[in-house]
Motif scaffolding. Structure first.
Motif, PDB file in Angstrom:
ATOM      1  N   VAL A 142       0.436  -1.482   0.167  1.00 38.63           N
ATOM      2  CA  VAL A 142      -0.029  -0.458   0.245  1.00 38.63           C
ATOM      3  C   VAL A 142       0.590   1.637   0.791  1.00 38.63           C
ATOM      4  O   VAL A 142       0.382   2.238  -0.035  1.00 38.63           O
ATOM      5  N   SER A 231      -5.960   5.757  -3.056  1.00 29.50           N
ATOM      6  CA  SER A 231      -6.462   5.508  -2.216  1.00 29.50           C
ATOM      7  C   SER A 231      -6.265   5.332  -0.403  1.00 29.50           C
ATOM      8  O   SER A 231      -6.136   5.752   0.657  1.00 29.50           O
ATOM      9  N   ASN A 232      -5.873   3.746  -0.871  1.00 31.47           N
ATOM     10  CA  ASN A 232      -5.650   2.851   0.581  1.00 31.47           C
ATOM     11  C   ASN A 232      -4.508   4.178   0.944  1.00 31.47           C
ATOM     12  O   ASN A 232      -4.431   3.501   2.440  1.00 31.47           O
ATOM     13  N   TYR A 236      -3.906   5.010   4.460  1.00 35.31           N
ATOM     14  CA  TYR A 236      -2.475   4.486   5.874  1.00 35.31           C
ATOM     15  C   TYR A 236      -1.894   5.122   6.417  1.00 35.31           C
ATOM     16  O   TYR A 236      -1.676   5.506   7.732  1.00 35.31           O
ATOM     17  N   ILE A 250      -5.250  -1.582   7.818  1.00 32.57           N
ATOM     18  CA  ILE A 250      -6.089  -0.756   6.820  1.00 32.57           C
ATOM     19  C   ILE A 250      -4.715  -1.296   5.502  1.00 32.57           C
ATOM     20  O   ILE A 250      -5.427  -1.874   4.779  1.00 32.57           O
ATOM     21  N   ARG A 251      -3.588  -1.302   5.925  1.00 36.49           N
ATOM     22  CA  ARG A 251      -2.688  -2.225   4.786  1.00 36.49           C
ATOM     23  C   ARG A 251      -3.105  -3.588   4.822  1.00 36.49           C
ATOM     24  O   ARG A 251      -3.025  -4.258   3.604  1.00 36.49           O
ATOM     25  N   LYS A 253      -5.944  -4.587   4.863  1.00 35.29           N
ATOM     26  CA  LYS A 253      -7.514  -5.238   4.486  1.00 35.29           C
ATOM     27  C   LYS A 253      -7.628  -4.230   3.121  1.00 35.29           C
ATOM     28  O   LYS A 253      -7.629  -5.361   1.909  1.00 35.29           O
ATOM     29  N   HIS A 254      -6.159  -3.715   2.113  1.00 35.01           N
ATOM     30  CA  HIS A 254      -5.569  -3.312   1.424  1.00 35.01           C
ATOM     31  C   HIS A 254      -4.771  -4.189   0.350  1.00 35.01           C
ATOM     32  O   HIS A 254      -5.798  -4.791  -0.878  1.00 35.01           O
ATOM     33  N   GLU A 257      -7.629  -6.583  -0.837  1.00 35.80           N
ATOM     34  CA  GLU A 257      -8.702  -5.622  -1.551  1.00 35.80           C
ATOM     35  C   GLU A 257      -7.875  -5.987  -3.507  1.00 35.80           C
ATOM     36  O   GLU A 257      -8.185  -6.144  -4.124  1.00 35.80           O
TER      37      GLU A 257
END
Length: 418
Positions: A142, A231-232, A236, A250-251, A253-254, A257
């Motif tokens: 990310v 975006s992520n 982050y 966040i990292r 989950k990115h 994705e």
């Protein structure tokens, strides 16, 4: 018997020695039943972790139909590798050339000698395949906010897309921070000066107009993944200054994705191989990470796809050398990895016999390895003399992984220096 004596006995009973890749055939065969094979590592600087994963990866691609390798690396430079292995990058003569695309610290994670044979092998393998069956190489991480934004704008300008102005508007918001994420993080976290609205607007626009970019599937995938990464990454860097657990989530989950986007690109039934640190691919619920509200790729993948479709292989070592830095951004050094702390997973694997071995966990033996035990994790920043204070993660090994590969004595990988 003490708990450690029991574990040593169980290791002796259920571990298998290995000296060559052929010895890992039972593990590879079992792993190949899953949609995703996740290959870990206890450090980002150990030669054997790369070479063993490479040999497993070759077999999974060639003999079991896996379509891509997704690694703990930034999307833009990894996509350059993808272009190279698919014969779409005539500007690179060799794998060594394309690996110079990795210019963010810690470069040695991918710009190293150990990864070169796999990249060249993938290129040769792909030459014999129709385009739809070529194996890809992608990055899940990310960190590439600026690089991903630049790639988006370059592509939109190339195809003369009307969306380029929104992309430029989003990018302009970040220009005052001079490509320094820590400056952006402080500004966003403490002063409310963030670029979230601009990023979300750009992402909405690109998703709405996604069908207009489908003439070149690889280019479309590249833009979509870069947009999500940018975006992520904003989220982050926004969170990392004041919320360690939130930024971690966040990292990871990115990364999930990104894995989903790659899988959808290849289509229904796609099988993929993931290379990441043990702390990402080993189920967080089997560690003390869960107590802090942290999740990871291994957990999220099992929850999303089902445990039968995820096969996680942990890697570890008792002692050796490793490449790491004394602090973030420091010149990498070859450091000594001390013997595993007494009573740790690494220590018991060594005590059961000072040779390389692997254990496959199943319904019959999984309960034997569920006791909590310290399990070493080495990052890109490493202080061997202090590792007993913070480098051992309390883990239920058989719940964290589906199998484990132990290399008793390891050596540092070789960074590319020219």
């Amino acid at each position: 018997m003490q708990k450690t004596d029991n574990l040593t006995a169980y290791i002796n009973e259920h571990a298998n020695p290995y000296t060559q890749t052929a010895d890992l055939e039972p593990l590879i065969k079992e792993a190949s039943k899953a949609r995703y094979v996740m290959l870990g590592e206890a450090s980002h600087g150990t030669s054997e972790f790369y070479t063993i994963r490479a040999e497993i990866t070759k077999q999974l691609i060639e003999e079991h139909g896996y379509s891509f390798v997704a690694v703990e690396g930034d999307w833009p430079p990894c996509f350059e590798v993808n272009r190279y292995v698919k014969g779409m990058a005539p500007e690179y003569s060799t794998a060594r050339d394309v690996l110079r695309s990795f210019n963010r610290w810690p470069q040695w994670m991918w710009a190293n000698e150990e990864i070169i044979p796999l990249i060249e092998w993938m290129k040769e393998f792909n030459k014999k395949q129709p385009a739809r069956n070529q194996a890809g190489f992608y990055g899940l991480d990310v960190y590439s906010l600026w690089e991903s934004m630049e790639a988006i704008i370059e592509y939109l300008e190339k195809i003369k897309s009307p969306d380029v102005e929104k992309a430029k508007n989003a990018f302009e918001c970040f220009e005052p921070f001079n490509k320094k994420p820590e400056k952006y993080g402080v500004s966003a976290a403490y002063y409310g000066e963030d670029c979230m609205e601009e990023m979300l607007e750009m992402l909405r626009t690109l998703r709405q107009n996604k069908s207009t970019y489908d003439d070149d599937p690889e280019a479309s995938l590249n833009m979509q993944a870069n947009a999500v990464a940018a975006s992520n990454a904003e989220a982050y860097y926004h969170a990392m200054v004041s919320h360690d657990a939130e930024s971690w989530n966040i990292r990871d989950k990115h990364m999930m994705e990104a894995l989903r986007i790659i899988s959808e690109h290849y289509g229904t039934g796609t099988k993929g191989i993931v290379w990441e640190h043990n702390t990402h691919i080993g189920d967080a619920r089997a560690t003390d990470m869960a107590n802090e509200g942290m999740v990871n790729v291994g957990q999220l993948a099992r929850e999303m796809y089902g445990e039968e479709d995820v096969y996680a292989v942990g890697f570890g070592t008792h002692r050796g050398t490793v490449i790491a830095g004394a602090k973030w951004g420091a010149i990498p050094e070859k450091l000594v990895v001390p013997k595993g702390v007494a009573g740790s997973w690494e220590d018991l694997l060594h005590k059961s016999g000072s040779f390389n071995k692997f254990i496959m966990f199943n319904e019959e033996n999984r309960k034997l390895f569920r006791d909590i035990i310290g399990h070493r994790a080495i990052g890109v920043v490493y202080h061997p003399e202090m590792e007993h204070l913070g480098n051992y993660v309390p883990s239920r090994i058989s719940e964290r992984y589906d199998a484990f590969i132990h290399v008793d004595e390891t050596k540092a990988l070789t960074p590319l220096i020219s």
